[in-house]
Design an enzyme around this catalytic site. Structure first.
Site, short mmCIF file in Angstrom:
data_model
loop_
_atom_site.label_atom_id
_atom_site.label_comp_id
_atom_site.label_asym_id
_atom_site.label_seq_id
_atom_site.Cartn_x
_atom_site.Cartn_y
_atom_site.Cartn_z
CE LYS A 107 -4.53 -1.38 1.50
NZ LYS A 107 -5.66 -1.20 2.39
CE LYS A 164 -7.25 -7.81 -3.16
NZ LYS A 164 -7.48 -7.75 -1.71
CE LYS A 181 -14.21 -3.38 0.00
NZ LYS A 181 -12.91 -3.41 0.66
N1 AQP Z 1 -10.38 -10.32 -5.22
C1 AQP Z 1 -10.62 -10.98 -4.10
N2 AQP Z 1 -10.77 -12.33 -4.14
C2 AQP Z 1 -11.04 -13.02 -3.00
N3 AQP Z 1 -11.16 -12.43 -1.78
C3 AQP Z 1 -11.01 -11.09 -1.71
N4 AQP Z 1 -11.08 -10.21 -0.66
C4 AQP Z 1 -10.87 -8.96 -1.13
N5 AQP Z 1 -10.66 -8.99 -2.46
C5 AQP Z 1 -10.74 -10.29 -2.85
C6 AQP Z 1 -11.34 -10.57 0.71
O1 AQP Z 1 -12.33 -9.69 1.22
C7 AQP Z 1 -12.12 -9.50 2.61
C8 AQP Z 1 -12.44 -8.11 3.02
O2 AQP Z 1 -11.59 -7.25 2.36
P1 AQP Z 1 -11.30 -5.78 2.86
O3 AQP Z 1 -12.44 -4.92 2.57
O4 AQP Z 1 -10.87 -5.77 4.27
O5 AQP Z 1 -10.03 -5.30 2.05
P2 AQP Z 1 -9.26 -5.80 0.85
O6 AQP Z 1 -8.85 -7.22 0.91
O7 AQP Z 1 -8.15 -4.83 0.72
O8 AQP Z 1 -10.35 -5.63 -0.27
P3 AQP Z 1 -10.26 -4.74 -1.54
O9 AQP Z 1 -11.52 -4.91 -2.29
O10 AQP Z 1 -8.99 -5.01 -2.28
O11 AQP Z 1 -10.28 -3.26 -0.96
P4 AQP Z 1 -9.29 -2.07 -1.14
O12 AQP Z 1 -9.29 -1.78 -2.60
O13 AQP Z 1 -9.89 -0.97 -0.33
O14 AQP Z 1 -7.94 -2.51 -0.62
C9 AQP Z 1 -10.68 -9.94 2.91
O15 AQP Z 1 -10.72 -11.08 3.78
C10 AQP Z 1 -10.11 -10.31 1.59
O16 AQP Z 1 -9.30 -11.46 1.68
#
Ligand code: AQP
Length: 328
Positions: A111, A191, A194
């Site tokens: 990040k 990946k 969001k």
């Molecule tokens: N692409 C993915 N495939 C499978 N699992 C996923 N998770 C996130 N993206 C995928 C799982 O979702 C849970 C909650 O995620 P989070 O909101 O805490 O943050 P994150 O993993 O950082 O999700 P994002 O969508 O990638 O958000 P941003 O863009 O804000 O960083 C986690 O348990 C994760 O494993």
């Protein structure tokens, strides 16, 4: 019952990766564990965000959790900032955490690279807040995806350090690893996230889902309809594994390898299955949006239930670290 804690950031529109990798797994656990699922808004402000959208995102995320089956009769759904004990415990954990350990965290490095212009202390301290999120409820289990395992291990380390310094207080939480595949974005290279423009939103209307699937990257070896594909290298196949029935998965696997069906046909089967699974969730979200008081009441009661547990733990912590006066 053993307690579970897990969180999701309101950092954008919840997508099918979050659903498959986290939420769907959380629902499976609600009958066997005492579960707390939290919209972790303090985590979401460690990166640039739109202040005017934050409340909408928080409520939307909570509504989706409930619509997916995390109902208040089965588990607690709460918002992190509604329970100030999360951040209070973070401060205490900060004081037993070496900075070097945080600098070594993979997510911080990643990040930090992505948000080079805004490498703030919150980004570095993220795993400490996460440890406090879990341990303020003395949760023994944390369901997460592979990418969060390091942070749960770090939480165990924090618990060990605190217990060694101030006496046995916290359990050492264990990971419940999601067996779901990691969904890549529609670009096929990063990946699904969001904060990247590569996601299929859980609330996207069917036409939008189809448009995103239709144009989504597939196995790069399959340039022409007649080329045999390699499902193991195709994100569409990964999505099939998450949304299709076993016989359909075998069918597309075999048909792709022999160029029996084309990518569009393969995507159409996936689209139908995805739509079938998401439509009832979207209908429940629409219904809840029609009575906004409903989700607010769930969050108020979630906060009250969390505060009862967190308040007791924080009282014990204040006593153990020597800051609780006898007259309070
Ligand atoms: N692409 C993915 N495939 C499978 N699992 C996923 N998770 C996130 N993206 C995928 C799982 O979702 C849970 C909650 O995620 P989070 O909101 O805490 O943050 P994150 O993993 O950082 O999700 P994002 O969508 O990638 O958000 P941003 O863009 O804000 O960083 C986690 O348990 C994760 O494993």
């Amino acid at each position: 019952m053993d307690r579970i804690f897990s969180g999701i950031q309101p950092s954008g529109e919840i997508h099918i990766g979050n659903y498959v990798g986290a939420i769907r797994n959380w629902v499976k656990l609600i009958d066997r564990y005492d579960c707390i699922y939290c919209v972790v808004d303090y985590h979401a402000i460690t990166i640039e965000y739109d202040v005017t959208l934050m409340q909408k995102r928080i409520l939307e995320t909570a509504t989706i959790l409930v619509a997916c089956g995390l109902t208040p009769d089965k588990c607690i759904v709460s918002v992190q900032s509604h329970i100030p004990e999360h951040t209070e415990l973070t401060w205490i954990f900060n004081c037993v955490t070496p900075v070097g350990e945080l600098e070594r965290m993979t997510q911080f490095k990643e990040k930090g690279r992505r948000h080079r212009h805004n490498v703030n202390v919150g980004l570095l301290d993220y795993p400490v807040l996460q440890a406090a999120d879990i341990l303020i409820y003395k949760a023994g289990y944390v369901p997460v995806g592979e990418d969060q395992v390091q942070h749960v291990e770090f939480s165990r380390e924090v618990a060990r350090k605190f217990n060694a310094r101030f006496g046995k207080t916290f359990p050492e939480p264990q990971v419940i690893l999601s067996e779901a595949p990691r969904i890549m974005g529609t670009d096929g290279s990063a990946k699904m996230s969001k904060s990247l423009n590569n996601a299929i939103g859980l609330l996207d209307p069917p036409e939008m889902i189809w448009e995103k699937l239709r144009t989504a990257a597939t196995c790069e070896h399959r340039q022409r309809r007649t080329d045999p594909g390699h499902p193991e290298h195709c994100n569409i196949f990964t999505m099939h594994q998450a949304f299709s029935k076993p016989d359909q998965i075998s069918f597309v696997d075999q048909q792709c390898r022999t160029a029996g069906i084309g990518c569009i046909e393969c995507k159409e089967i996936l689209f139908r299955n995805m739509k079938e699974e998401l439509e009832p969730i979207q209908a429940r979200v629409r219904k809840m949006n029609g009575t906004p008081g409903y989700i607010i009441d769930i969050l108020k009661s979630g906060a009250a239930r969390c505060k009862t547990i967190a308040g007791e733990v924080m009282d014990e912590v204040r006593t153990k670290v020597g800051i609780k006066p006898s007259w309070l």
